[in-house]
Design a protein around this motif. Structure first.
Motif, PDB file in Angstrom:
ATOM      1  N   UNK A  98       5.683  42.911 -32.927  1.00  0.00           N
ATOM      2  CA  UNK A  98       5.239  43.442 -34.307  1.00  0.00           C
ATOM      3  C   UNK A  98       5.770  42.973 -35.816  1.00  0.00           C
ATOM      4  N   UNK A  99       4.672  42.381 -36.066  1.00  0.00           N
ATOM      5  CA  UNK A  99       4.146  42.331 -37.306  1.00  0.00           C
ATOM      6  C   UNK A  99       4.225  42.568 -38.412  1.00  0.00           C
TER       7      UNK A  99
ATOM      8  N   UNK B 281       2.484  33.186 -34.524  1.00  0.00           N
ATOM      9  CA  UNK B 281       3.097  33.807 -35.522  1.00  0.00           C
ATOM     10  C   UNK B 281       2.698  32.821 -36.536  1.00  0.00           C
ATOM     11  N   UNK B 282       2.696  31.742 -36.946  1.00  0.00           N
ATOM     12  CA  UNK B 282       2.245  31.642 -38.543  1.00  0.00           C
ATOM     13  C   UNK B 282       0.810  31.605 -38.723  1.00  0.00           C
ATOM     14  N   UNK B 283      -0.167  32.307 -37.537  1.00  0.00           N
ATOM     15  CA  UNK B 283      -1.707  32.632 -38.445  1.00  0.00           C
ATOM     16  C   UNK B 283      -1.519  34.617 -38.246  1.00  0.00           C
ATOM     17  N   UNK B 284      -0.274  35.341 -37.266  1.00  0.00           N
ATOM     18  CA  UNK B 284      -0.640  36.502 -37.298  1.00  0.00           C
ATOM     19  C   UNK B 284       0.574  36.761 -39.431  1.00  0.00           C
TER      20      UNK B 284
ATOM     21  N   UNK C 121      -0.539  38.917 -46.932  1.00  0.00           N
ATOM     22  CA  UNK C 121      -1.614  38.581 -47.669  1.00  0.00           C
ATOM     23  C   UNK C 121      -1.283  40.336 -48.339  1.00  0.00           C
ATOM     24  N   UNK C 122      -1.077  40.731 -47.466  1.00  0.00           N
ATOM     25  CA  UNK C 122      -1.229  42.417 -48.102  1.00  0.00           C
ATOM     26  C   UNK C 122       0.376  43.154 -48.671  1.00  0.00           C
ATOM     27  N   UNK C 123       1.083  42.234 -48.022  1.00  0.00           N
ATOM     28  CA  UNK C 123       2.498  42.648 -48.436  1.00  0.00           C
ATOM     29  C   UNK C 123       2.759  41.801 -49.946  1.00  0.00           C
ATOM     30  N   UNK C 124       1.842  40.877 -50.179  1.00  0.00           N
ATOM     31  CA  UNK C 124       2.559  39.963 -51.594  1.00  0.00           C
ATOM     32  C   UNK C 124       1.890  40.583 -52.256  1.00  0.00           C
ATOM     33  N   UNK C 125       0.228  40.930 -51.932  1.00  0.00           N
ATOM     34  CA  UNK C 125      -0.179  42.424 -53.513  1.00  0.00           C
ATOM     35  C   UNK C 125      -0.068  43.282 -53.065  1.00  0.00           C
ATOM     36  N   UNK C 126       0.651  43.787 -52.000  1.00  0.00           N
ATOM     37  CA  UNK C 126       1.805  45.442 -52.326  1.00  0.00           C
ATOM     38  C   UNK C 126       2.543  45.174 -53.126  1.00  0.00           C
ATOM     39  N   UNK C 127       3.511  44.025 -53.002  1.00  0.00           N
ATOM     40  CA  UNK C 127       5.001  44.236 -53.590  1.00  0.00           C
ATOM     41  C   UNK C 127       4.982  43.515 -55.339  1.00  0.00           C
ATOM     42  N   UNK C 128       3.918  42.947 -55.802  1.00  0.00           N
ATOM     43  CA  UNK C 128       3.588  42.780 -56.773  1.00  0.00           C
ATOM     44  C   UNK C 128       2.916  43.779 -57.430  1.00  0.00           C
ATOM     45  N   UNK C 129       2.650  45.505 -56.252  1.00  0.00           N
ATOM     46  CA  UNK C 129       2.216  46.852 -57.290  1.00  0.00           C
ATOM     47  C   UNK C 129       2.980  47.395 -57.521  1.00  0.00           C
TER      48      UNK C 129
ATOM     49  N   UNK D  45      -8.371  36.437 -48.101  1.00  0.00           N
ATOM     50  CA  UNK D  45      -8.243  37.006 -47.285  1.00  0.00           C
ATOM     51  C   UNK D  45      -9.213  37.949 -46.575  1.00  0.00           C
ATOM     52  N   UNK D  46     -11.096  37.776 -47.926  1.00  0.00           N
ATOM     53  CA  UNK D  46     -12.357  37.806 -47.675  1.00  0.00           C
ATOM     54  C   UNK D  46     -12.324  37.241 -46.207  1.00  0.00           C
ATOM     55  N   UNK D  47     -12.470  35.892 -45.929  1.00  0.00           N
ATOM     56  CA  UNK D  47     -12.676  34.564 -44.774  1.00  0.00           C
ATOM     57  C   UNK D  47     -11.950  35.322 -43.295  1.00  0.00           C
ATOM     58  N   UNK D  48     -10.577  35.887 -43.133  1.00  0.00           N
ATOM     59  CA  UNK D  48      -9.685  36.651 -42.107  1.00  0.00           C
ATOM     60  C   UNK D  48     -10.107  38.344 -42.594  1.00  0.00           C
ATOM     61  N   UNK D  49     -11.026  39.339 -43.078  1.00  0.00           N
ATOM     62  CA  UNK D  49     -10.486  39.968 -43.380  1.00  0.00           C
ATOM     63  C   UNK D  49     -10.994  41.169 -42.065  1.00  0.00           C
ATOM     64  N   UNK D  50     -11.353  40.332 -40.850  1.00  0.00           N
ATOM     65  CA  UNK D  50     -11.932  41.160 -39.874  1.00  0.00           C
ATOM     66  C   UNK D  50     -10.426  40.769 -38.660  1.00  0.00           C
ATOM     67  N   UNK D  51      -9.379  40.307 -39.383  1.00  0.00           N
ATOM     68  CA  UNK D  51      -8.228  39.835 -38.070  1.00  0.00           C
ATOM     69  C   UNK D  51      -7.165  40.799 -38.596  1.00  0.00           C
ATOM     70  N   UNK D  52      -7.684  41.956 -39.763  1.00  0.00           N
ATOM     71  CA  UNK D  52      -6.946  42.964 -40.498  1.00  0.00           C
ATOM     72  C   UNK D  52      -6.383  44.371 -40.068  1.00  0.00           C
ATOM     73  N   UNK D  53      -5.484  44.360 -40.050  1.00  0.00           N
ATOM     74  CA  UNK D  53      -5.199  46.214 -38.641  1.00  0.00           C
ATOM     75  C   UNK D  53      -5.037  47.063 -39.973  1.00  0.00           C
TER      76      UNK D  53
END
Length: 315
Positions: free
Chosen positions: A190-191, A216-219, A225-233, A250-258
């Motif tokens: 439910x992350x 859990x830590x990886x997920x 990352x999206x939560x942080x930038x979205x909060x600042x926005x 974010x770029x190196x792990x962008x393939x793991x983003x939903x």
């Protein structure tokens, strides 16, 4: 006083005693006053010293003269005695075991009667020593399994937080760890529903107990990352250095983003009008293979972010 004393003079064995009074002199009068005042002050100090000792019967017995001559050392003795008393009380508490707010039977009843995860968290919070009772553990484990399907992100984070604060004896550490790991696995599923506060509480709970949960830590890192930038926005808080560093991470792990993470990332950069063409290219490449997982709102926000930043992507 001393100067008024009569001096006895003894002559030859047969002569009677004679007395002679010291003459009254201005200097002798001043000396008499000075001695009188000194004796009065000394008596007052002694009276105060005895009063202090009577008010503090638990402290070490200190002679009044020592208290008057060395007040700093006397106060240090008092602090040392208080520290020793505190250590003795703590030792007795540890030796007697953890205090129970309610009886084991009442605690088991409270656990079984919990209908929501918030109620169960409150029971654990109010009874941090429940892991000392086998009956409480046998009631807690199936209750958590029963409530898992209805747990929200805030429920999972809150329960992990109170479990991390619970006092656990060595005999119950294995059960306690399995319980937290099961909640961690549920958090991974439910992350997407977790907010920044929920992620922070969950990770802090595992870090406090020293439990490893790499999934859990990886997920959480990917979701943060999206939560942080979205909060600042949302707060319209400009911080170009942070956004550049977030893009690099974010770029190196962008393939793991939903789909939701991709949408939130580009949408936040567009709201802040922060240019980063490489990130937008990588988001486009990652979004195309999973485009069927986007809902209508996600697709609209994504293309709107690209249009706002005037970023062309031929594919």
């Amino acid at each position: 006083m001393l100067l008024d004393m009569i001096v006895m003079l003894r002559h030859d064995g047969s002569s009677p005693r004679r007395t002679r009074t010291l003459p009254q002199h201005p200097f002798s009068l001043s000396l008499r006053v000075l001695l009188t005042v000194s004796l009065i002050l000394l008596q007052l100090k002694n009276a105060l010293a005895f009063g202090l000792l009577q008010q503090q019967p638990t402290q070490r017995s200190i002679h009044p003269r020592s208290l008057l001559l060395t007040p700093l050392f006397a106060r240090s003795y008092s602090r040392d005695d208080n520290q020793r008393s505190t250590r003795a009380v703590n030792h007795r508490r540890r030796a007697s075991g953890p205090p129970n707010a309610v009886s084991t039977q009442d605690l088991v009843q409270q656990i079984r009667s919990s209908r929501k995860c918030m109620q169960l968290s409150n029971v654990v919070r109010e009874n941090p020593s429940l892991f000392y009772s086998d009956d409480s553990i046998r009631a807690l484990v199936p209750k958590v399994a029963e409530l898992k399907p209805q747990m929200s992100a805030r429920d999972i984070a809150g329960l992990l937080n109170v479990l991390a604060k619970a006092r656990v004896p060595p005999k119950s550490q294995r059960v306690h760890q399995k319980l937290m790991l099961a909640l961690g696995a549920l958090a991974v599923l439910k992350i997407d529903d977790f907010e920044a506060r929920d992620i922070a509480m969950s990770l802090n709970a595992f870090a406090k107990k020293g439990f490893q949960h790499s999934q859990l830590f990886g997920t959480a890192a990917e979701a943060a990352i999206p939560i942080i930038v979205n909060a600042f926005a949302k707060m319209d808080h400009h911080h170009p250095i942070l956004f550049d560093e977030v893009a690099k991470a974010a770029i190196p792990i962008i393939d793991t983003f939903n789909s939701q993470s991709l949408t939130n990332t580009v949408n936040a950069f567009a709201k802040m009008d922060h240019q980063h063409p490489i990130l937008f290219d990588e988001v486009a490449k990652a979004a195309i293979p999973i485009i069927d997982t986007f809902n209508s709102q996600g697709l609209a926000n994504t293309v709107n972010a690209f249009a706002k930043m005037d970023h062309q992507h031929p594919i």
